[in-house]
Motif scaffolding. Structure first.
Motif, short mmCIF file in Angstrom:
data_model
loop_
_atom_site.label_atom_id
_atom_site.label_comp_id
_atom_site.label_asym_id
_atom_site.label_seq_id
_atom_site.Cartn_x
_atom_site.Cartn_y
_atom_site.Cartn_z
N ASN A 210 -4.20 8.65 99.42
CA ASN A 210 -3.57 8.19 98.17
C ASN A 210 -4.58 7.98 97.04
O ASN A 210 -4.30 7.25 96.09
CB ASN A 210 -2.85 6.85 98.40
N VAL A 213 -3.28 8.30 93.59
CA VAL A 213 -2.20 7.41 93.15
C VAL A 213 -2.81 6.19 92.48
O VAL A 213 -3.57 5.45 93.10
CB VAL A 213 -1.34 6.96 94.37
N THR A 217 -0.88 0.00 96.42
CA THR A 217 0.27 0.25 97.27
C THR A 217 1.00 -1.09 97.48
O THR A 217 0.37 -2.07 97.86
CB THR A 217 -0.19 0.82 98.62
N SER A 377 4.02 3.52 101.01
CA SER A 377 3.02 4.32 101.70
C SER A 377 2.18 3.47 102.66
O SER A 377 2.04 2.26 102.48
CB SER A 377 2.11 4.99 100.68
N SER A 381 -4.08 2.96 97.68
CA SER A 381 -4.11 3.70 96.41
C SER A 381 -5.47 3.50 95.75
O SER A 381 -6.33 2.77 96.25
CB SER A 381 -2.99 3.20 95.50
#
Ligand SMILES: [Zn+2]
Ligand SMILES: [Zn+2]
Length: 563
Positions: A210, A213, A217, A377, A381
């Protein structure tokens, strides 16, 4: 067994000095899956994870894809252990195939991870030699002094591992995120990360999934309202599909079902097996009387029923896909609510949307990631990764677990926190990274091709056979039987054409005959006697004809028979 890159080609590697550590990722770099890293020090090997990769649509007939073991195959006796960071398939799925080559490699992992791999190995009739470890423990595995650190992920009991050798300290995160309010209150142990950072982490291997991203998260617990809504508004049965390893997601579903006075049954072999293991070991708490068998459940009114099943990725053989295809005893009807409490793994989209469409057609209300907050997820991130870099302050960084773009994004994050750009190493499967005198650098490469497992044969399918399968699927096949006069080398009668994958009347095969005659004439002129060679000439001639006349490239199988 011909595999892409299966020949041993590491003779060009520089010798590893006594104070050096060699790190070779055999999978998971440049792809999401089949994670496997080999560490070499003082002539000994340590493996972290050995997972599988799932095939995509352009790999028909392939069950799973393994890392290539070529580089370690003639040194299996030098392996001190395989450490499993957690129980996901992309980290443990390859273990049965590795243990087939040497069954007594010690398998090291946490309690739940070992329980999952033992259940899997039992299906392969392998009883492994295991060593259970916990976070906070330190254990010597040959020359590798390993310390295990708790990490939070989408499966309980995940571990990061710090490996101390004469070359320094390497910290491998495994898969992780930094949920500050996980259901089991077991957070990623940043205090241990900080302590190791103080001691000096020479190389940091970091989960990149991730890295692209932005932000953080969110917590698993934040899914509660969306799950609650499903149970509050669902008039009939609630059918939940999730990964069979996502114990905490399933815990949330169980608790919500219980609160709404429903009963639950698990459906699907891996779901039943894993939830049994998780509850036996205390990772899953099942309220008394909540879970019943399917028979008992079916006697209840629809609004008392919850089914928890596999198939959240549209896998054709899993329970949910079979329900969608009316190929399962559970018939989806009007009033059912189906909750897909899972991610949408890239590559699976078509299969999942097909399942969602079918379920909807039978009357179900389908709640999924696209229309409700029913998934978070399991990976850190960018925000969390930046925290990690600032806490650990590593000298060298090797992003792992991700496609190239994920690795790049992760390396960029490391650099932004102060890691020297030439010490944030973007490597590929098979890259050889040597850590010597506190500096990590790529020094070569070893074979790391895709090894296909095909109906239990390892390496039975090759790139070449997959190419043939794709051609068959997309272009069809033409078989030409030519009866040839051995004296003249010419056709003694009109060839027979057998075609599959074409409309029978769409092609006038007579127009191909001159090309075949021409090929045979030139073979006779050149005095070519070898049948294989003649067949190859005919194949090329027909191939050119098919392309010229029909813009097609079917598989062409010439059969030459002497008259
Ligand atoms: Zn994982
Ligand atoms: Zn993973």
């Amino acid at each position: 067994m011909s595999r892409r890159g299966s020949r041993r080609r590491d003779s060009g590697l520089p010798p590893l000095p006594a104070n050096g550590l060699r790190i070779v990722p055999l999978g998971g770099l440049g792809e999401i899956g089949r994670n496997m890293t080999v560490f070499e020090h003082a002539g000994r090997l340590l493996i972290v994870d050995c997972g599988v990769l799932f095939p995509e649509e352009h790999q028909p007939g392939v069950d799973v894809i393994l890392p290539d073991f070529t580089w370690i195959r003639d040194r299996l006796d030098k392996i001190d252990a395989i450490i499993l960071t957690h129980g996901h398939e992309d980290h443990i799925g390859g273990v049965p195939y590795l243990l087939r080559e040497r069954p007594d490699i010690p398998v090291v992992g946490s309690k739940l991870t070992l329980a999952f791999i033992e259940a899997k190995l039992k299906e392969h009739r392998i009883t492994p030699v295991t060593t259970e470890v916990q976070e906070g423990q330190r254990r010597r595995l040959g020359p590798f002094d390993c310390e295990f650190v708790a990490v939070n992920h989408s499966i309980p009991d995940g571990l990061a591992v710090a490996i101390r050798t004469a070359a320094g300290i390497v910290l491998h995160t495994g898969d992780f995120k930094m949920d500050q309010f996980p259901l089991d209150r077991r957070v990623t142990d940043l205090r241990a990360f900080a302590r190791l950072g103080e001691e000096g982490v020479d190389l940091f291997l970091v989960d990149s999934t991730n890295a692209e991203v932005p932000g953080f998260t969110i917590s698993e617990g934040e899914l509660a309202p969306a799950i609650e809504t499903v149970f509050r508004t669902g008039a009939g049965r609630v059918i939940v599909s999730s990964f069979a390893s996502h114990v905490h997601r399933i815990q949330q579903v169980l608790d919500t079902a219980h609160a709404h006075g429903r009963k639950v049954a698990f459906v699907g072999r891996s779901m039943v097996r894993n939830m049994g293991i998780a509850s036996d070991l205390g990772y899953l708490t099942i309220p008394k009387g909540l879970v019943v068998d399917l028979k008992a459940l079916e006697r209840l009114p629809a609004n008392k029923i919850t089914l928890i099943c596999t198939g959240s990725q549209g896998e054709p053989l899993a329970a949910l896909s079979r329900m969608a295809n009316r190929d399962h005893p559970i018939r989806i009807t009007e009033g059912d609510t189906v909750l897909l409490a899972s991610s949408l793994i890239p590559g699976n989209e078509n299969a999942i949307y097909r399942v969602i469409n079918e379920l909807t057609r039978w009357g179900a209300n389908v709640v999924h990631k696209g229309n409700a907050k029913v998934h978070v997820s399991g990976h850190a991130s960018a925000g969390e990764l930046a925290y990690c870099y600032n806490i650990v302050r590593p000298t060298n960084v090797l992003p792992v677990h991700g496609e190239w773009r994920h690795l790049r994004a992760n390396a960029d994050l490391a650099i932004r926190t102060g890691v020297a750009p030439d010490r944030a190493i973007i490597a590929e499967d098979g890259s050889v990274i040597d850590l010597i005198d506190g500096r990590a650098s790529i020094t070569g490469s070893v074979p790391a091709g895709l090894v296909y497992v095909d109906a239990m044969t390892v390496g039975g399918a090759t790139e070449e056979s997959l190419h043939v399968r794709r051609t068959l699927a997309e272009e069809g096949v033409i078989t030409i039987v030519c009866i040839v006069d051995p004296d003249t080398g010419q056709l003694s009668e009109k060839p027979d054409f057998l075609a599959h994958g074409f409309e029978p009347d769409a092609i006038d095969f007579d127009t191909a005959v001159p090309s075949i005659q021409k090929a045979l004439t030139s073979a006779a002129r050149e005095n070519i006697q070898d049948l294989d060679q003649i067949e190859e000439l005919v194949r090329r001639a027909v191939s050119a004809w098919a392309h010229r006349q029909h813009r097609r490239s079917p598989l062409i199988i010439p059969v030459i028979v002497d008259a």
